[in-house]
Design a protein around this motif. Structure first.
Motif, short mmCIF file in Angstrom:
data_model
loop_
_atom_site.label_atom_id
_atom_site.label_comp_id
_atom_site.label_asym_id
_atom_site.label_seq_id
_atom_site.Cartn_x
_atom_site.Cartn_y
_atom_site.Cartn_z
N UNK A 86 0.83 -1.20 0.00
CA UNK A 86 0.00 0.00 0.00
C UNK A 86 0.88 1.26 0.00
N UNK A 87 0.40 2.25 -0.74
CA UNK A 87 1.14 3.52 -0.84
C UNK A 87 0.88 4.35 0.40
N UNK A 88 1.97 4.87 0.94
CA UNK A 88 1.88 5.73 2.12
C UNK A 88 2.70 7.00 1.89
N UNK A 89 2.29 8.05 2.55
CA UNK A 89 3.05 9.29 2.44
C UNK A 89 2.93 10.10 3.71
N UNK A 90 3.86 11.00 3.88
CA UNK A 90 3.84 11.93 5.01
C UNK A 90 4.74 13.11 4.68
N UNK A 91 4.63 14.13 5.48
CA UNK A 91 5.47 15.32 5.31
C UNK A 91 6.30 15.52 6.56
N UNK A 92 7.57 15.72 6.32
CA UNK A 92 8.48 15.96 7.43
C UNK A 92 9.45 17.07 7.03
N UNK A 93 10.15 17.56 8.02
CA UNK A 93 11.16 18.61 7.79
C UNK A 93 12.53 18.01 7.98
N UNK A 94 13.44 18.47 7.17
CA UNK A 94 14.81 18.04 7.29
C UNK A 94 15.53 18.90 8.31
N UNK A 95 16.58 18.30 8.88
CA UNK A 95 17.34 19.04 9.86
C UNK A 95 17.94 20.31 9.23
N UNK B 178 7.17 12.52 1.67
CA UNK B 178 7.70 11.17 1.53
C UNK B 178 6.58 10.25 1.05
N UNK B 179 6.75 9.74 -0.15
CA UNK B 179 5.82 8.74 -0.70
C UNK B 179 6.57 7.41 -0.77
N UNK B 180 6.04 6.40 -0.11
CA UNK B 180 6.80 5.14 0.01
C UNK B 180 5.90 3.94 -0.26
N UNK B 181 6.53 2.87 -0.76
CA UNK B 181 5.84 1.59 -0.98
C UNK B 181 6.90 0.48 -0.82
N UNK B 182 6.51 -0.61 -0.23
CA UNK B 182 7.44 -1.72 0.04
C UNK B 182 7.75 -2.43 -1.26
N UNK C 245 8.88 -5.60 -3.61
CA UNK C 245 8.28 -6.93 -3.68
C UNK C 245 8.92 -7.90 -2.70
N UNK C 246 10.22 -7.70 -2.40
CA UNK C 246 10.89 -8.62 -1.48
C UNK C 246 10.49 -8.38 -0.05
N UNK C 247 9.86 -7.26 0.23
CA UNK C 247 9.37 -6.95 1.55
C UNK C 247 10.44 -6.50 2.52
N UNK C 248 11.70 -6.46 2.07
CA UNK C 248 12.79 -6.07 2.95
C UNK C 248 13.12 -4.58 2.81
N UNK C 249 12.80 -4.04 1.71
CA UNK C 249 13.14 -2.65 1.43
C UNK C 249 11.90 -1.91 0.92
N UNK C 250 11.99 -0.64 0.92
CA UNK C 250 10.91 0.17 0.36
C UNK C 250 11.50 1.22 -0.58
N UNK C 251 10.67 1.55 -1.55
CA UNK C 251 11.05 2.64 -2.46
C UNK C 251 10.36 3.92 -1.95
N UNK C 252 11.13 4.99 -1.90
CA UNK C 252 10.63 6.23 -1.30
C UNK C 252 10.91 7.38 -2.26
N UNK C 253 9.85 8.12 -2.53
CA UNK C 253 9.99 9.34 -3.33
C UNK C 253 10.10 10.53 -2.39
N UNK C 254 11.20 11.25 -2.58
CA UNK C 254 11.49 12.39 -1.72
C UNK C 254 11.22 13.67 -2.52
N UNK C 255 10.14 14.35 -2.17
CA UNK C 255 9.74 15.56 -2.91
C UNK C 255 9.89 16.79 -2.00
N UNK C 256 10.66 17.77 -2.52
CA UNK C 256 10.82 19.04 -1.79
C UNK C 256 9.59 19.90 -2.07
N UNK C 257 8.74 19.98 -1.07
CA UNK C 257 7.49 20.75 -1.26
C UNK C 257 7.57 22.13 -0.61
#
Length: 843
Positions: free
Chosen positions: A142-151, A170-174, A176-188
């Motif tokens: 499942x696709x998940x996302x959130x907004x955070x601030x960088x240090x 941060x838009x992320x999805x696991x 297929x191997x379930x060990x890692x996730x792909x994450x899109x990092x967008x500067x908003x």
């Protein structure tokens, strides 16, 4: 139609819908750009800003520029925004990442592996990030996302200051191997800033529309539908949305007389696919001054190049129109003021060229059409001899700021004719540039008067010199006259004591004749000096002229022939003989001056019967004796003839004439009821003729042929006042020899004392006119108070000028001219004492 909503509101709705339906979010799809509708609305807002800026409001220009910058950033963010991609382990260890992610995180791409993303998250969002990452691996697939601030210390970008935190999505999805996730990092961060700017611009736009009394509109050509902003309804004096916005409703808002022209301009622009700008008056029932509106529209075309709609703005320009009308009135007023100047007006630039002028300068001086006046050299109308002076004055005004006033010659329509002008100039500064403004007043008449006055002054000086010479000559002649009187008096007394057979009788007679001749010459000299008393006498004109001929011969010189042509008829006139001498001397001197080299002057007398002014010549005429003087000199110009009898007018060279000779003759002739005329041709000569009334009284010849004058013996008391001792003694001897009792005084004060203290009656006061202390007239008035019954007899060799207006001095019965004989003196005394007695007459 509805007004456009702010862009920020549309994005808020989209985000709300997306958040409300998370099930529709695809894990493999991320939306970054705005919809076409949103872009159209953004472009619409940009167009509205552009139209507002054309109204020359500085704030609109600034707002448009900011809006364009914000729109560019916003478009780049949604269409071409770089996205960072990371592969993370469950512990947030970075397995790999792209360059954009490295740039966002602020580290080199080569250093990304084995870094922990957790360490880049700001402390305030560390727990949120931990929970988000756990949720991603928990929900697998499942696709998940959130907004955070960088240090903050991790920020290395140049596009945002270090003080600001970078917010990322941060838009992320696991995997297929379930060990890692792909994450899109967008500067908003940029998106958030753009939304803030757009929101601020929308608020600013609404404020500008309100403060500038403007509104915007849209017009769909194909559907003929309209959208008006709320401000537009207010400007049209309509209740907002009370009616449907339409093209027809807009036409109703225009005053009827202007609708055809306005509508033609709009449809012409539509047919040409061009922008339009129109001005019109609002049709409203609300009382008050006219409201002027300006509408500008720009077309939008489809992919076929067809105009599909117009968008535009309406601005209230009522104040601008009133200002323009005020400016027009002010310019008209200024123009009328300038045109009302009684002279030339000019404004000159730093290059000494005309930039402004009035009709007098254009038409009378420059003589050019209006189109050729601009930048004409200012000194081009100045007389060549005065140009350098004017150019120097212009430079002093423009460079030094001094004020100048010059009297120069100004050419008329290029010359050679010119007029004298008084030119003024002072400097003014317009937009930092120096100009000279001034006026030119025609002073030609003033200059002519000044020149005439200068000439008159010179003539007056010359006249004063002649007057001084005349006074000197008169004084000498007067003193000589007194000496002659003594000689004549004593000679007559010696003759009275001797018989004609006495050997000395002939010698004494010769002495008397010589003295009489000398007295006659003195009389002529006094007449020439204008110091002779004016006493009209009846005499023959021919005889008077003949006596004067020797003097005239000496005046005109040997190179000029003097011809005398006397009339064979009676030429008897009544005038002071000295005035005839004065007339002839002046006329002959004028004729002499008109002749160059040898020439001829002819004096002629005759008779003319002339009609009086206003009388019919065939019914009544008056006999006149004509005396003319003709010369063969240079003649007089016909334009000068009407002025030759004016005082100080002369055609002679400077210093050679006073201009008083002919005017004096004119006065003498008019004083004696005569006439004068002049006939002259340049190069031929001049004839001046004087007409004096023929006198029919007892002729001078008859008077001379009267029986020997009566011998008067008196028994009266006479008071003689004479400052010349010789004359005083002689008069006393003469009168005492005739039986009169004589009291004598050498000064007026002695005479007053004697008259006051004398106990017996004093019958006659015989007094000289010109004496020290006081003149004879004043003395007579004082003694007349003491002796009211006393008669007065004046005696003098001159002068009419000193006598004033006292009738006694000009009465023939109370004056005797020096030198006089015993018989003339006793006759004058008898006539004064017995004014009605037979034999009384002129002495």
């Amino acid at each position: 139609m509805h007004p456009l909503k702010p862009v920020s509101d549309n994005f808020s709705e989209l985000r709300a819908k997306a958040e409300a339906e998370p099930g529709k979010i695809h894990t493999n799809e991320v939306v970054f750009s705005a919809s076409p509708e949103e872009m159209r609305r953004l472009i619409h807002e940009l167009s509205v800003h552009q139209l507002e800026l054309e109204m020359q409001h500085e704030e609109l220009f600034q707002s448009r520029a900011e809006l364009e910058k914000s729109l560019n950033r916003y478009t780049d963010l949604y269409d071409f925004a770089p996205v960072g991609y990371l592969t993370l382990s469950q512990e947030s260890r970075i397995v790999e990442g792209n360059l954009t992610a490295a740039n966002i995180l602020g580290v080199s791409r080569s250093l990304l592996p084995d870094k922990y993303l957790y360490n880049f998250i700001a402390a305030r969002d560390s727990s949120l990030f931990t929970a988000f990452l756990a949720s991603v691996f928990k929900r697998k697939g499942e696709h998940s996302f959130c907004q955070v601030s960088l240090k903050q210390q991790s920020v290395q970008t140049e596009k945002l200051p270090p003080a600001n935190l970078i917010t990322v999505r941060l838009d992320a999805v696991v995997n297929d191997n379930g060990e890692q996730c792909r994450l899109a990092l967008s500067d908003i961060s940029r998106q958030q800033n753009a939304e803030s700017v757009i929101s601020a611009n929308n608020e600013r736009q609404q404020l500008i529309l309100k403060e500038t009394h403007s509104g915007f509109w849209e017009w769909d050509i194909q559907s003929n539908t309209n959208v008006w902003s709320d401000e537009l309804w207010q400007m049209y004096r309509l209740e907002p949305h009370s009616l449907e916005a339409s093209y027809e409703l807009w036409k109703e808002c225009i005053v009827p007389e202007e609708r055809p022209v306005i509508e033609h301009a709009v449809w012409h622009a539509v047919q040409q696919g061009e922008a339009f700008s129109i001005e019109w008056r609002l049709n409203t029932s609300i009382p008050g001054p006219d409201r002027w509106l300006m509408s500008k529209g720009i077309p939008f075309k489809d992919n076929r190049g067809q105009v599909t709609q117009y968008v535009g703005i309406v601005i209230d320009i009522s104040e601008l129109k009133r200002a323009q009308e005020t400016g027009i009135k002010a310019r008209l007023f200024s123009k009328n003021v300038i045109e009302s100047i009684p002279g030339a007006f000019y404004m000159i630039d730093a290059n000494a060229r005309l930039t402004s002028w009035n009709a007098i300068l254009r038409d009378e001086i420059a003589g050019k059409p209006e189109s050729e006046m601009m930048h004409t050299p200012a000194a081009s109308a100045i007389h060549p001899q005065d140009q350098a002076l004017v150019q120097q004055a212009i430079m002093r005004v423009l460079q030094g700021g001094v004020e100048e006033v010059l009297e120069v010659r100004v050419l008329l329509r290029g010359g050679p004719a010119f007029r004298w002008y008084l030119l003024t100039g002072r400097r003014i500064i317009i937009d930092g540039n120096a100009f000279m403004i001034g006026t030119g007043i025609d002073i030609t008449t003033k200059k002519q008067i000044e020149e005439a006055n200068a000439q008159l002054e010179m003539q007056l000086v010359q006249s004063q010199k002649m007057e001084m010479l005349g006074t000197l000559a008169g004084g000498i002649a007067h003193d000589f006259n007194n000496m002659l009187g003594v000689i004549l008096g004593y000679t007559e007394m010696l003759l009275d004591e001797r018989p004609s057979s006495d050997p000395l009788f002939a010698d004494l007679t010769a002495i008397r004749e010589a003295a009489s001749r000398s007295a006659e010459l003195t009389h002529q000299l006094l007449a020439f000096a204008r110091k002779q008393t004016v006493i009209p006498e009846v005499f023959q004109l021919n005889e008077a002229v003949e006596k004067l001929l020797p003097l005239l011969h000496r005046l005109i010189g040997e190179n000029i022939t003097l011809n005398w042509q006397p009339a064979s008829i009676d030429t008897q006139i009544k005038i002071d003989p000295s005035q005839i001498d004065q007339i002839l001397v002046n006329l002959c001197v004028n004729s002499k001056d008109a002749i160059t080299g040898n020439g001829t002057i002819t004096i002629k007398s005759g008779r003319s019967d002339l009609a009086e002014p206003g009388e019919d010549p065939s019914k009544k005429t008056t006999p006149y004796i004509a005396l003319s003087v003709t010369d063969d000199g240079c003649g007089i110009d016909k334009n000068d003839i009407p002025h030759i009898f004016e005082p100080f007018f002369t055609t002679k060279e400077q210093g050679k004439g006073t201009g008083l000779g002919l005017s004096t003759i004119y006065g003498i002739v008019k004083q004696n009821n005569g006439r004068i005329e002049c006939k002259s041709e340049p190069g031929t000569g001049t004839t001046i003729t004087i007409y004096l009334p023929l006198n029919r009284e007892q002729s001078a010849v008859d008077a001379l042929n009267r029986p020997e004058e009566q011998i008067f013996q008196g028994n009266h008391t006479i008071l003689i006042v004479e400052d010349e001792p010789g004359i005083l003694k002689l008069c006393k001897l003469m009168l005492e020899g005739k039986g009169y009792k004589v009291l004598s005084a050498e000064t007026p004060m002695q005479a007053i004392t004697l008259a006051d203290n004398y106990n017996d009656k004093i019958d006659l006061l015989l007094t000289d006119v010109i004496m020290p202390e006081m003149n004879g007239q004043d003395l007579a008035e004082i003694i007349a108070v003491l002796r009211p019954d006393m008669k007065i007899l004046f005696m003098s060799g001159y002068t009419a000028d000193a006598f004033g207006d006292t009738p006694n001095l000009h009465s023939e019965a109370h004056f005797i001219r020096k030198p006089f004989t015993i018989s003339s003196l006793t006759t004058a005394v008898n006539n004064t004492l017995n004014p009605g007695a037979p034999g009384s007459g002129v002495s």
